[in-house]
Design a protein around this motif. Sequence first.
Motif, mmCIF file in Angstrom:
data_model
loop_
_atom_site.group_PDB
_atom_site.id
_atom_site.type_symbol
_atom_site.label_atom_id
_atom_site.label_comp_id
_atom_site.label_asym_id
_atom_site.label_seq_id
_atom_site.Cartn_x
_atom_site.Cartn_y
_atom_site.Cartn_z
ATOM 1 N N VAL A 250 40.029 18.813 55.735
ATOM 2 C CA VAL A 250 39.279 17.563 55.948
ATOM 3 C C VAL A 250 39.510 17.032 57.352
ATOM 4 N N VAL A 251 40.774 16.975 57.773
ATOM 5 C CA VAL A 251 41.098 16.485 59.108
ATOM 6 C C VAL A 251 40.528 17.410 60.174
ATOM 7 N N ALA A 252 40.610 18.728 59.952
ATOM 8 C CA ALA A 252 40.063 19.681 60.925
ATOM 9 C C ALA A 252 38.564 19.469 61.108
ATOM 10 N N THR A 253 37.845 19.228 60.005
ATOM 11 C CA THR A 253 36.405 18.997 60.089
ATOM 12 C C THR A 253 36.090 17.692 60.804
ATOM 13 N N LEU A 254 36.825 16.637 60.486
ATOM 14 C CA LEU A 254 36.586 15.348 61.134
ATOM 15 C C LEU A 254 36.875 15.409 62.631
ATOM 16 N N LEU A 255 37.940 16.095 63.032
ATOM 17 C CA LEU A 255 38.247 16.223 64.451
ATOM 18 C C LEU A 255 37.180 17.028 65.175
ATOM 19 N N GLY A 256 36.666 18.068 64.516
ATOM 20 C CA GLY A 256 35.577 18.830 65.121
ATOM 21 C C GLY A 256 34.349 17.967 65.358
#
Length: 318
Positions: A250-256
């Motif tokens: 989830v965090v990886a997607t939001l940062l992207g």
Amino acid sequence: MKNGNSGLTAALTGLAPAVWGSTYLITTELLPPDRPLLATTMRALPGGLFLLALGRKLPVGVWWWRALVLGVLNIGAFNFLLFVAAYRLPGGIAAVIMSAQPMFVVILAALFLGDRIRAVHALACVMGTGGVVLLVFKGAAPLDTIGVFTAVGGALCMASGITLTKRWGRPEGVSLLTFTGWQLTAGGLVLLPFWLSSEDLPDDGLTGSNVIGFAYLIAFGAVLSYIVWFRGIEHLPAVAVSFLALGSPVVATLLGYLVKDQTLSALQIVGMAVISLAVVLGQPRPPEPGSEETPSDPPRTTTSLLPDQPALEQERSP
């Protein structure tokens, strides 16, 4: 643990997967390209040696091999298999396979910790995997056999590490920082020969951006994150901790989306909501009123009547 304290502990423990979710961005933007083993070794070993220097305490007795096993499962083998899977599997499939990790913990906790398999945990497992599919899956793609096996192996390593860390606990008199240092050092030492035999440093040396990236991985991606992670395993059920790991994609997607201008579809937003609900379902439930675990109930004590220790009532009898 009271439910309020449990919620705060879960929130703190969830910071570790959140930091790990930033690893992909740090790796692609700041670290030397095509050197996954360098990244994972540098992430673990320097931080582990730093914590060992602070604690000045080495394992004793059975904790030599236990620290090695935990370091391999939680850090060394897990990170190695994760990077191999990420390189050999296309678009998010590795993340989908890794999302089976809570299911493995549910089974292992039942076998080795005596935890009951609850229907709500089975539902949360299905929801967690489904949410990750919505979040990262990019469509049908050919599967690499080695990639699939390494992804499954990574999930099993993480699940086994959580379970054994919970089962063995932390040795008496050893601080959490030292305990974390043992595992980071063991995991880094296991990775070291693989890195030395297959990769090298960049020809032009390390740039300033590389140094910043490695410093972030050591300080936040290893030392601080694993300290709060192992603290969470001490204070929360193993199954509850395993679901918190779903926060990483989830965090990886939001940062992207926020940093690299990647798109965020309606299905991905639904996937985040489903994952969040799965994490909540996986956390400890407050005791029902009237149950034996209700905090208002008086603590129960057990009195052992030994021949030389008569009960108080017996001493007062005429």
